[in-house]
Enzyme design. Sequence first.
Site, mmCIF file in Angstrom:
data_model
loop_
_atom_site.group_PDB
_atom_site.id
_atom_site.type_symbol
_atom_site.label_atom_id
_atom_site.label_comp_id
_atom_site.label_asym_id
_atom_site.label_seq_id
_atom_site.Cartn_x
_atom_site.Cartn_y
_atom_site.Cartn_z
ATOM 1 C CG ASP A 130 12.271 6.228 31.724
ATOM 2 O OD1 ASP A 130 13.420 6.582 31.435
ATOM 3 O OD2 ASP A 130 12.015 5.184 32.354
ATOM 4 C CG LEU A 165 -2.604 15.110 25.938
ATOM 5 C CD1 LEU A 165 -3.168 14.785 27.318
ATOM 6 C CD2 LEU A 165 -3.050 16.511 25.515
ATOM 7 C CB ALA A 203 16.595 6.106 26.843
ATOM 8 C CE LYS A 213 14.119 13.051 34.750
ATOM 9 N NZ LYS A 213 13.310 11.852 34.546
ATOM 10 N NE ARG A 218 11.166 3.839 29.449
ATOM 11 C CZ ARG A 218 11.372 4.808 28.564
ATOM 12 N NH1 ARG A 218 10.349 5.366 27.945
ATOM 13 N NH2 ARG A 218 12.581 5.234 28.294
HETATM 14 P P1 IMP Z 1 20.023 1.802 39.307
HETATM 15 O O1 IMP Z 1 19.847 3.281 39.317
HETATM 16 O O2 IMP Z 1 20.698 1.295 38.054
HETATM 17 O O3 IMP Z 1 20.660 1.290 40.563
HETATM 18 O O4 IMP Z 1 18.564 1.145 39.280
HETATM 19 C C1 IMP Z 1 17.657 1.280 40.376
HETATM 20 C C2 IMP Z 1 16.227 1.425 39.880
HETATM 21 O O5 IMP Z 1 16.083 2.690 39.231
HETATM 22 C C3 IMP Z 1 15.799 0.388 38.849
HETATM 23 O O6 IMP Z 1 14.420 0.111 39.010
HETATM 24 C C4 IMP Z 1 16.015 1.086 37.517
HETATM 25 O O7 IMP Z 1 15.210 0.570 36.497
HETATM 26 C C5 IMP Z 1 15.603 2.500 37.905
HETATM 27 N N1 IMP Z 1 16.214 3.520 37.055
HETATM 28 C C6 IMP Z 1 17.493 3.973 37.098
HETATM 29 N N2 IMP Z 1 17.673 4.922 36.170
HETATM 30 C C7 IMP Z 1 16.504 5.102 35.557
HETATM 31 C C8 IMP Z 1 16.041 5.992 34.517
HETATM 32 O O8 IMP Z 1 16.776 6.833 33.992
HETATM 33 N N3 IMP Z 1 14.748 5.853 34.145
HETATM 34 C C9 IMP Z 1 13.903 4.978 34.729
HETATM 35 N N4 IMP Z 1 14.274 4.134 35.701
HETATM 36 C C10 IMP Z 1 15.562 4.195 36.115
#
Ligand code: IMP
Length: 441
Positions: A13, A332, A299, A16, A305
Amino acid sequence: MPNIVVVGTQWGDEGKGKVVDVLTPHVNVVVRYSGGNNAGHTVVVGREKYVLHSIPSGILHNGCRCVVGCGVVVDPGSLIEEMESLVQRGVTLDGNLFISKNAHVIMPYHPALDRASEAKLGARRIGTTLKGVGPAYVDKAARVGIRMADLLDERLFREKVEANLAQKNRLLREIYDAQTFRVEEILGPYLRYAGWLAPYITDTALLLNRWIENGYSVLFEGAQATMLDLDHGTYPYVTSSSTTTGGACTGTGVPPTRIHGALGVAKAYATRVGSGPFPTEMQGAIAEEIRARGNEYGATTGRPRRCGWFDAVVLRYAVRINGLDTVAVTKLDVLDQCETIRVCTGYRYRGDLITEFPEDESVLAGAEPEYEEITGWMAPTTGAKHEGDLPAKARRYLERLEELMGVPLCLVSTGPQRDETIVCDDSPLPRWFPGVRASLL
Ligand code: IMP
């Protein structure tokens, strides 16, 4: 023409999507190389806001070819929804979107297993997005996964679904006490998806390499981020794919010798969703304030978060693991009202000062951040387009981040719009993409 990887340096997040969107007019192709619809890339174009999950955000630029590489796991239902919503908003997919034959498919039992496994872990749960991404990669590594090409061969697809269900249903019923699946209830919708997606499924590794031979420039769009990488992140609180720049090769079939640079994206502070260590996590009112100002809600899942201060130890690690040439700093303006800003320069563990990121889970759990305090600028930076538009203290903050990371900044994002972006002079960016500054004015 340079081929550049854009990668998240923190826990995802970082913005990107916006950075890729800014660079896309200067490349011919954008390719996603890891993750699945767990990602949520938000891009604002004029008054329109797009949240993309599986399709590279380059699709919003007319004529940009977008590839979903073999390292991605695809939920076909969710992908089709995303495609339909883009088409409704006037985006052309035909001739612009290409999906790897070798990308693995997220099957209905994958989210079911994700939910069941998280529930069973209880307090030790990872906090996944519950999209089935982890279980799909488990099947890939166990060599029982179903790939996009399999969807196009009805007999083979049926055989693979039957074989998988024999095992998954036992797991769901006997280990997790969860609902099971019938073959036909999967085949019906998935064969319809196959018909829809067939024109887009192809040998993308061959295409990408041919395009590069013909002088096309490729941007590799990372998903999630360094600290969520399966090998290099805060294991086990990570996602299940290679999110770092190494994944750009295995996840696309483009060799490292054809990649010319790596650009990291970092927020001016830090956030994390889900469980796991986060040494610089803020507590109390300041966390609430940053969450509200930065609109720090997932998102994909809408989850609030966790917010924290900029962690230079994490950034130095990201620079090393990804071989970063430069870093783009986003959001920023979220720090505009902070009287004092903290930056973590090291960790204290059992009395010792640690300045390199500890990969050991127990060290990380006990690490106390050592902060440097920087006076805030207490003035608006939103929408600034030139370094000279920033208050001196904001420039000082950015210079300090640069010193601590050891690589130059290339972009500073001061708002969600494309043109709310500063291009920094002393970075490889203007050399990689000579027209980038002019395109933002
Ligand atoms: P998974 O990818 O759904 O298996 O989640 C594994 C970990 O990655 C968890 O802590 C999610 O919150 C985090 N995560 C997965 N995709 C994102 C993303 O796009 N942004 C931030 N965290 C993510």
